[in-house]
Design a protein around this motif. Structure first.
Motif, PDB file in Angstrom:
ATOM      1  N   TRP A  18      -9.128   0.529   2.839  1.00  0.00           N
ATOM      2  CA  TRP A  18     -10.141   1.232   3.636  1.00  0.00           C
ATOM      3  C   TRP A  18      -9.610   1.534   5.037  1.00  0.00           C
ATOM      4  N   GLU A  19      -9.028   0.545   5.677  1.00  0.00           N
ATOM      5  CA  GLU A  19      -8.521   0.734   7.039  1.00  0.00           C
ATOM      6  C   GLU A  19      -7.427   1.799   7.081  1.00  0.00           C
ATOM      7  N   CYS A  20      -6.499   1.739   6.129  1.00  0.00           N
ATOM      8  CA  CYS A  20      -5.400   2.714   6.110  1.00  0.00           C
ATOM      9  C   CYS A  20      -5.901   4.123   5.808  1.00  0.00           C
ATOM     10  N   TRP A  21      -7.011   4.235   5.090  1.00  0.00           N
ATOM     11  CA  TRP A  21      -7.583   5.539   4.751  1.00  0.00           C
ATOM     12  C   TRP A  21      -8.352   6.145   5.931  1.00  0.00           C
ATOM     13  N   THR A  22      -8.985   5.302   6.742  1.00  0.00           N
ATOM     14  CA  THR A  22      -9.928   5.809   7.744  1.00  0.00           C
ATOM     15  C   THR A  22      -9.419   5.780   9.180  1.00  0.00           C
ATOM     16  N   LYS A  23      -8.362   5.063   9.470  1.00  0.00           N
ATOM     17  CA  LYS A  23      -7.865   4.969  10.853  1.00  0.00           C
ATOM     18  C   LYS A  23      -6.770   5.997  11.104  1.00  0.00           C
ATOM     19  N   PRO A  24      -6.953   6.850  12.114  1.00  0.00           N
ATOM     20  CA  PRO A  24      -5.984   7.918  12.398  1.00  0.00           C
ATOM     21  C   PRO A  24      -4.544   7.437  12.564  1.00  0.00           C
ATOM     22  N   GLU A  25      -4.346   6.257  13.138  1.00  0.00           N
ATOM     23  CA  GLU A  25      -2.970   5.776  13.336  1.00  0.00           C
ATOM     24  C   GLU A  25      -2.261   5.514  12.013  1.00  0.00           C
ATOM     25  N   HIS A  26      -3.022   5.326  10.943  1.00  0.00           N
ATOM     26  CA  HIS A  26      -2.435   5.196   9.613  1.00  0.00           C
ATOM     27  C   HIS A  26      -2.330   6.560   8.921  1.00  0.00           C
ATOM     28  N   VAL A  27      -3.389   7.368   9.049  1.00  0.00           N
ATOM     29  CA  VAL A  27      -3.449   8.664   8.351  1.00  0.00           C
ATOM     30  C   VAL A  27      -2.222   9.519   8.649  1.00  0.00           C
ATOM     31  N   THR A  28      -1.763   9.503   9.886  1.00  0.00           N
ATOM     32  CA  THR A  28      -0.615  10.341  10.262  1.00  0.00           C
ATOM     33  C   THR A  28       0.671   9.913   9.560  1.00  0.00           C
ATOM     34  N   LYS A  29       0.680   8.732   8.979  1.00  0.00           N
ATOM     35  CA  LYS A  29       1.901   8.231   8.332  1.00  0.00           C
ATOM     36  C   LYS A  29       1.960   8.504   6.836  1.00  0.00           C
ATOM     37  N   GLN A 124      -2.824  14.565  -5.723  1.00  0.00           N
ATOM     38  CA  GLN A 124      -2.231  13.356  -6.295  1.00  0.00           C
ATOM     39  C   GLN A 124      -0.982  12.948  -5.509  1.00  0.00           C
ATOM     40  N   ALA A 125      -0.190  13.909  -5.076  1.00  0.00           N
ATOM     41  CA  ALA A 125       1.010  13.607  -4.287  1.00  0.00           C
ATOM     42  C   ALA A 125       0.631  12.920  -2.972  1.00  0.00           C
ATOM     43  N   ILE A 126      -0.409  13.402  -2.327  1.00  0.00           N
ATOM     44  CA  ILE A 126      -0.869  12.772  -1.084  1.00  0.00           C
ATOM     45  C   ILE A 126      -1.363  11.355  -1.376  1.00  0.00           C
ATOM     46  N   LEU A 127      -2.112  11.195  -2.463  1.00  0.00           N
ATOM     47  CA  LEU A 127      -2.602   9.864  -2.829  1.00  0.00           C
ATOM     48  C   LEU A 127      -1.443   8.926  -3.167  1.00  0.00           C
ATOM     49  N   ASN A 128      -0.419   9.445  -3.807  1.00  0.00           N
ATOM     50  CA  ASN A 128       0.768   8.625  -4.095  1.00  0.00           C
ATOM     51  C   ASN A 128       1.474   8.206  -2.804  1.00  0.00           C
ATOM     52  N   ASN A 129       1.532   9.105  -1.819  1.00  0.00           N
ATOM     53  CA  ASN A 129       2.092   8.751  -0.506  1.00  0.00           C
ATOM     54  C   ASN A 129       1.271   7.640   0.130  1.00  0.00           C
ATOM     55  N   PHE A 130      -0.059   7.777   0.006  1.00  0.00           N
ATOM     56  CA  PHE A 130      -0.954   6.759   0.549  1.00  0.00           C
ATOM     57  C   PHE A 130      -0.654   5.397  -0.077  1.00  0.00           C
ATOM     58  N   LYS A 131      -0.562   5.363  -1.405  1.00  0.00           N
ATOM     59  CA  LYS A 131      -0.266   4.120  -2.133  1.00  0.00           C
ATOM     60  C   LYS A 131       1.029   3.503  -1.616  1.00  0.00           C
TER      61      LYS A 131
END
Length: 138
Positions: A18-29, A124-131
């Motif tokens: 949740w934190e990595c999905w919603t916090k801008p400092e994570h989203v940019t990565k 899916q590619a973006i979600l895989n990057n997130f994972k």
């Protein structure tokens, strides 16, 4: 309107996901579909009617756009209901499968400019990057 769905099982607690999905400092990565793109700027007001703005940009500077929307419903660590800037609807579900495993599912209405399989592959590619990002943060 039809919906497309992408999913990933992430080896991390739901609070971390949740934190990595919603916090801008994570989203940019993590918020890009291929290595030649990046997300140089992100803002997020995580409240109902609050907006997020993610600048999506080609690394060579040739193109960028603001991928944005507003939150229409928020259940902390469970789900986000979103209306994108072009009025398409997105649902993001966060499901704790175990203490250390989270299933994330995105249901989204496709746009009508690109083939459905291309849109699904991009999301899916973006979600895989997130994972990958989340799992390497632990």
């Amino acid at each position: 309107m039809s919906q497309l769905t992408v999913q990933a099982t992430i080896t991390a607690p739901v609070a971390t996901v949740w934190e990595c999905w919603t916090k801008p400092e994570h989203v940019t990565k993590w918020n890009f579909a291929s290595p030649d793109w990046h997300c140089p700027k992100s803002t997020c007001v995580l409240e109902v009617n609050g907006e997020f703005h993610h600048i999506m940009a080609a690394k060579d500077g040739s193109f960028e756009f603001d991928f944005w929307g507003r939150f229409t419903q928020i259940e902390i660590e469970k789900q986000l209901q979103i209306e994108l800037g072009d009025s398409r609807k997105v649902t993001v579900l966060f499901e704790a499968k175990t203490d250390q495993t989270t299933l994330i599912t995105e249901h989204f209405e496709p746009e009508n400019q690109n083939p459905l399989d291309l849109q699904e592959a991009g999301w899916q590619a973006i979600l895989n990057n997130f994972k990958q990002y989340v799992e390497t943060q632990l």
